[in-house]
Structures are given as structure tokens and as C-alpha cells.
Design a protein around this motif. Sequence first.
Motif, PDB file in Angstrom:
ATOM      1  N   VAL A 262       0.258  -1.061   0.005  1.00 49.54           N
ATOM      2  CA  VAL A 262       0.071  -0.111  -0.340  1.00 49.54           C
ATOM      3  C   VAL A 262       0.959   0.794   0.142  1.00 49.54           C
ATOM      4  O   VAL A 262       2.058   1.283   0.559  1.00 49.54           O
ATOM      5  N   LEU A 263       0.768   2.044  -0.700  1.00 48.84           N
ATOM      6  CA  LEU A 263       1.611   3.022  -1.260  1.00 48.84           C
ATOM      7  C   LEU A 263       1.214   4.215  -0.492  1.00 48.84           C
ATOM      8  O   LEU A 263       1.237   4.748   0.082  1.00 48.84           O
ATOM      9  N   GLU A 264      -0.222   5.012  -0.569  1.00 50.53           N
ATOM     10  CA  GLU A 264      -1.237   5.915  -0.279  1.00 50.53           C
ATOM     11  C   GLU A 264      -2.557   5.496  -0.312  1.00 50.53           C
ATOM     12  O   GLU A 264      -2.895   4.792  -0.809  1.00 50.53           O
ATOM     13  N   VAL A 265      -3.074   5.893   1.169  1.00 55.87           N
ATOM     14  CA  VAL A 265      -4.531   5.843   1.242  1.00 55.87           C
ATOM     15  C   VAL A 265      -5.242   7.519   1.502  1.00 55.87           C
ATOM     16  O   VAL A 265      -4.479   8.559   1.627  1.00 55.87           O
ATOM     17  N   LEU A 266      -5.852   7.288   0.914  1.00 55.95           N
ATOM     18  CA  LEU A 266      -6.658   8.761   0.087  1.00 55.95           C
ATOM     19  C   LEU A 266      -7.565   8.823   0.903  1.00 55.95           C
ATOM     20  O   LEU A 266      -8.398  10.264   0.580  1.00 55.95           O
ATOM     21  N   VAL A 267      -8.814   8.434   1.807  1.00 58.41           N
ATOM     22  CA  VAL A 267      -9.771   8.212   2.526  1.00 58.41           C
ATOM     23  C   VAL A 267     -10.208   7.744   3.857  1.00 58.41           C
ATOM     24  O   VAL A 267      -8.647   7.301   4.146  1.00 58.41           O
ATOM     25  N   SER A 268     -10.424   8.380   4.408  1.00 56.63           N
ATOM     26  CA  SER A 268     -11.033   8.531   5.802  1.00 56.63           C
ATOM     27  C   SER A 268     -11.971   7.399   6.215  1.00 56.63           C
ATOM     28  O   SER A 268     -12.930   7.790   5.831  1.00 56.63           O
ATOM     29  N   PRO A 269     -12.108   7.112   7.345  1.00 61.31           N
ATOM     30  CA  PRO A 269     -13.574   6.437   7.362  1.00 61.31           C
ATOM     31  C   PRO A 269     -14.761   8.086   8.065  1.00 61.31           C
ATOM     32  O   PRO A 269     -13.873   9.000   8.661  1.00 61.31           O
ATOM     33  N   GLY A 270     -16.081   7.847   7.048  1.00 59.46           N
ATOM     34  CA  GLY A 270     -17.124   8.690   7.373  1.00 59.46           C
ATOM     35  C   GLY A 270     -17.278   9.468   5.957  1.00 59.46           C
ATOM     36  O   GLY A 270     -17.957  10.519   6.125  1.00 59.46           O
ATOM     37  N   GLN A 271     -16.080   8.964   5.183  1.00 59.09           N
ATOM     38  CA  GLN A 271     -15.665  10.139   4.417  1.00 59.09           C
ATOM     39  C   GLN A 271     -16.773   9.629   2.450  1.00 59.09           C
ATOM     40  O   GLN A 271     -16.679   8.560   2.905  1.00 59.09           O
ATOM     41  N   THR A 272     -17.239  10.922   2.186  1.00 55.38           N
ATOM     42  CA  THR A 272     -18.127  10.850   1.105  1.00 55.38           C
ATOM     43  C   THR A 272     -17.997  10.132   0.211  1.00 55.38           C
ATOM     44  O   THR A 272     -17.368  11.282   0.236  1.00 55.38           O
ATOM     45  N   VAL A 273     -17.820   8.972  -1.127  1.00 52.42           N
ATOM     46  CA  VAL A 273     -16.530   9.777  -1.678  1.00 52.42           C
ATOM     47  C   VAL A 273     -17.959   8.703  -3.706  1.00 52.42           C
ATOM     48  O   VAL A 273     -18.514   8.316  -3.186  1.00 52.42           O
ATOM     49  N   ALA A 274     -17.637   9.417  -4.764  1.00 55.41           N
ATOM     50  CA  ALA A 274     -18.187   9.450  -5.584  1.00 55.41           C
ATOM     51  C   ALA A 274     -17.537   7.979  -6.661  1.00 55.41           C
ATOM     52  O   ALA A 274     -16.881   7.647  -6.164  1.00 55.41           O
ATOM     53  N   ARG A 275     -18.846   7.666  -7.385  1.00 56.17           N
ATOM     54  CA  ARG A 275     -18.612   6.043  -8.121  1.00 56.17           C
ATOM     55  C   ARG A 275     -16.780   7.035  -9.219  1.00 56.17           C
ATOM     56  O   ARG A 275     -17.088   7.425  -9.327  1.00 56.17           O
ATOM     57  N   GLY A 276     -16.132   5.598  -8.575  1.00 57.74           N
ATOM     58  CA  GLY A 276     -14.627   6.014  -9.383  1.00 57.74           C
ATOM     59  C   GLY A 276     -13.231   6.751  -8.507  1.00 57.74           C
ATOM     60  O   GLY A 276     -12.703   6.526  -8.806  1.00 57.74           O
ATOM     61  N   ALA A 277     -14.301   7.257  -7.812  1.00 55.13           N
ATOM     62  CA  ALA A 277     -13.280   7.839  -6.613  1.00 55.13           C
ATOM     63  C   ALA A 277     -11.822   7.389  -6.173  1.00 55.13           C
ATOM     64  O   ALA A 277     -12.504   5.704  -6.114  1.00 55.13           O
TER      65      ALA A 277
END
Length: 659
Positions: free
Chosen positions: A601-616
Motif C-alpha cells: 500500500v503506497l497511499e491511502v486517500l480516504v478516511s472513515p466517514g468520508q463520502t466518495v463518488a463512484r470511481g474515486a
Amino acid sequence: MFGTILIANRGEIACRVIRTARRLGIRSIAVHSDADAGAMHAAMADESRRIGPAPARESYLRIDAIIEAALASGAEAIHPGYGFLSENAEFAEACAAAGITFIGPPPAAIRAMGSKSAAKALMEKAGVPLVPGYHGADQSPDTLRHEAERIGYPLLIKASAGGGGKGMKVVEAAEGLEAGLALAKGEARSAFGDDHVLLERYLTRPRHIEIQVFADTRGNTVHLFERDCSIQRRHQKVVEEAPAPGMDPARREAMGRAACDAARAIGYVGAGTVEFIAEGDSFAFMEMNTRLQVEHPVTEAITGQDLVEWQLRVAAGQPLPLLQDGLRIQGHAIEVRLYAEDPARDFAPSTGRIEHLRFPAEAGGIRVDTGIREGDAVTIHYDPMIAKIIAHGPDRGAALARLSRALASTEIVGPATNLRLLRAIAAEPEFRAGQLDTGFIARHGETLLAPAGAASRTVLAAAVAGLLAEGAARDAADPADPHSPWGAATAWRLNGDGYQDFHLIDGEARHVLRAHILPGGFRLDLPEGAAEVTAVPGAEGSFSLRLDGRVLPARVQRREDRLAVFAEGSTHMLRVADPLAPAGAEGPAAGRILAPMPGKVLEVLVSPGQTVARGAVLLVLEAMKVQMRITAPAEGVVDAVLCTPGELVEDGAELVSMA
């Protein structure tokens, strides 16, 4: 000639060098990481020395460890193979400083061609045609954006210090430039320690043609004709052949002359490859690889020369074995690369133990170069190539026929592989007609990458024959009462004919097959009707199968509930189901984001509770120096992040859960 050489590499190229060294009476020293202590190349050599842990940067890329191993073993020269340190000028200098001959070009030549940008500038000065692009040192985002607009889209981003498709991305439009640059620079930094990139116009139907060159220390430079390497995936070669289909003598001479001029311009010595991109009647310089190439066997096949022997002789100060007027093209050769990768998952690398492996016999124009044996493991640490299968014949048609037969007789069980893709390429009418370009696989993807069809009557009959043979071996008669019907594997029944039911799962389909035991065979109830089957067992799970008036060879290999059936020139995987097991849904629950391959794993770009769009993009995963963006399959909310940057994860590991 040298008495002892060390091979600073692993796998099939190390084995390849060892074979020539052995034929010439030269003692060979292998090096190995902890992961390769029992590897084929380490076992083949006269001696093998440990150089570090499994990761390449801690072993095969450690110049100090390799020089120390060479000095301790008494090696007079080091053959770098390809990849790793083969195009590293500092390594060549370290060899010279230690009094060891580097079997390769001078450091100055490596440096001259080591940077794609510098090489293109040198070729431009020499008047060699180039593809329109930007090869400058200014890597600022504004400059790259401006140059991209000047060149136009589609655009190809390439790592300046790169090779093997690493750090190479196609950008179709301006809005994809930023993401393409980030991925290309990230892969380049990881693979080569240098994130410098160049930009080129992306040609839509080009051919990739390269010229094999050789030079000695006495001023002689020759080319050994061309290779067509157009069939690629992820900008990395899959199929190579020599000579190039449709190459006319005048163009061959022009490209050969340009390649030799390029070699002379940098004072080249040894084996090298000058790569061109060709479209229509024009060709343009791409790069020069200052080493032996993976695809060198096709050149050896059509010239009758051993290029590793040529390397050794030139490095020892001897002249080239032949000059230009002594070289002739003899027939046609095609090479395919068998990779541990999954074409259905965008060619993601695959890992695991090789449970079953059978290569075609090396006879009748067939050659197999490999560093893998049955029982070996393909790991995340190194390139996933398993073998190269090479076919040579008096013409292209004969070579292709031999290749098709060789692929039909190749058997492998373990990690996912591209074997079915290679068989499909060899059968594709456009390929058979010699109509090649770098977009071939993508253009024919619907055919080449189609999922496996349903199991045929032959496959199902072979599967049942294998299971019956397995049962007969397991249920041997009781030695205390060898005539007891209870110990006989005949499916004997009181007041009825003997039969046995087999439950086989083929993808989504479930077959319940009833085999009625007969003298010398069985009658099988199949979906399309009953068939009389005779199966004469052979060695290691093989059968001579008589079915529907035909006699066919087949082999069945079982590992727990998995059944591999090799028949009719293809491989079919089935699963043996337990009819008493409770039915239940299987597979990952919706919202579980799983690793598509083992990697880091190089990068994690999200965090718990975050709303993401399809394809993000949720995270970036790296395996075998290839970076993959893991995206959200649908709009949702991140429930949990189950991995951290720097973590090594297994194939199928849950990375993110979404609601």
C-alpha cells in the motif's frame, strides 16, 4: 577466455547464461536472495552465494554485495543479465575498480543511452528521426502541461530512466494529464529512483521494431537483423518474432545502418538493441537498451548464433565471431512470454506456488527458456515471467504451427497465467496474417480476453476418468479378503448396474454426471446424451481417452477440490463439489474493497466517514513496480480503512469497507 564468471541476476536469464558457460567450459557462480535459496538458477550453477534478503533493493540491486561475492568466488568477470544492474553505469565502474570485467558496454555508453531524454537529444543531433515530443530537463507542472498541449493528444508519458513498461502511461485528453503524470512519476521513482519523464505523441497503429547490434573492441560493429515486438500489454512485450513480417530488404538495410551508426556514435561495445517505432513508411528512434534483451532467442534462432557466447568473447577482448557479410537470416522464429498474471484483471501480477508444470519437449524447432520448476513459488518480489517458449521453422507459417502445438502441450496449475491469451493470439487470423501493431491486444480484446467457455464433453469425460482412477487407487482391495465385493472400486450394487455420481462445478454451472461402470471403461450420462468412454491410464495423471469415435490425449491433476483438466489443447478448471455440503452464498459482501493482487500500500486517500463518488481513488497499491489505483465501485460512505501506507497485503485482503 574467462575461467570463472559470476551472473548478477536470477531466473531464466541466469539459467540461460549458465548453459552457455557450461558449454564453453567456464565455471559459473550464481547469486541468490533468501527467497531464491532453492531456486533453479542457484541449483544449476557450479556455486551460489547469498547476497541478501528477498527484496531486490536489499539483494540483487546491492552493488557491494555482488562485488564481494565475485571477489570471494574468484570470478574474473560479471554477466549482469537484463534488468537489475544490467544498465547501471556505477555497477560497471565498480566492477572495473575491483579488477573484474563487466560483460557489457563501457560506462560512458550506458550513460549516453541510460536517459531516454539524453539519448533522444543525441540521436536528434545525429539526424536520426524522432517522434514529436518533449525531452527537456524542466519537469515543472506548467512546462509539462504547456508541452503536452503543443504535442497534442493522445499523449504518451514515459519514464526517462525506464524500461519494461514501467513509468509509462497513455493520456487521451488534457483532463487526464495530472493523474497520468502522478502515476508515471510514482512508478518511475519506485522502479528506477528517478521520476524524470518525457512526453511523446502517441501513435495509434505503430509497430515496435528493434535492431540487435553487436560491437567489439577492435572497431567492428554489426547488426543481426530485426525483431518485431509489437504485441504488447501495459506497454510490455508479450510476443516477439524475427524477422519482422513484411520487412523489405531496403528498409531492413536502412534500419540496420541507423542502429549501427547509433552504436558507433557512443563508442559501443557488446550486445545492444536499438528500438524504433514504425508507422506506414516511416520509422523513428525510441531508445537503446544497453544489454542483452529478453527476446534475444528469436535472433539466435534465425542466425544460428549464441549471443551470450558473443558477449563473453567480446568482453574477453576477442573480435566478433562474424562480420556483417557473414550473417544470414535462416527461417523464422516466434517467442511468447508466459507470465504469472491475470489478463481478466487488467494483467495484474499473480503469485503462488506452481503446483503442476509441463513444458513442450525441446525438439523440432521448439526451445523453452525458464528459471521455474514445478513446486517453485512466484512471489511479489520479482518479475512474474515464468518462461519463454520459442518456435523456429523454415518460414513464418511453419514457426506458427509449431508454436501453436507447443502452447497446446503446455500445462500449468497454480497462479493465474496468460497461457490462454497466448493460445488465442496464435490462433487470431490477423496475427496469422502478420498484421501487427502495438494496439493488437486491445483491439482484439473481446476475442483474446473472452472468458473460458463451458467444459466440453471431452473435458467432462476426462474429469470423470481421472476421478474414477483416483478412487480405484484409493479403494484398493482388502489384502485379507481380496475377492470381497465391498473392497472393489467397481460401484457394484445388488440387483442393479454399478454407477457412481460426480458433482462438478464449472463456473456458475453445476453438473451431476453419472458414470456406469463397464468392463474396460464406463458409460457417462452427459447433458447432450450418454457416451461410451474408454480411458487407458498413462503416467502422472495422463489418459488415452476414447470418446465419440475419437482417441484423444488428456491429463487430470487434482489439488483438494480443484480439478485441472488438460485436453483438446486447452486447460479447464473444475471444482469437485460435496453433494452433502449445505448450500450457501459465497464471495465478498457488497462494499468490501479487496486487494486485486498482493502488493504494498503506497497511499491511502480516504478516511472513515468520508463520502466518495463512484470511481474515486481510495488508495494506491504497488506490486512488481506497477502502481494500481483502487477505486470506489459505487457512491458511498467509507465505513473503515483496514490498511496503512507501507503495509504489505495479500491477494484478496480487505482494504476498505464502504456503506
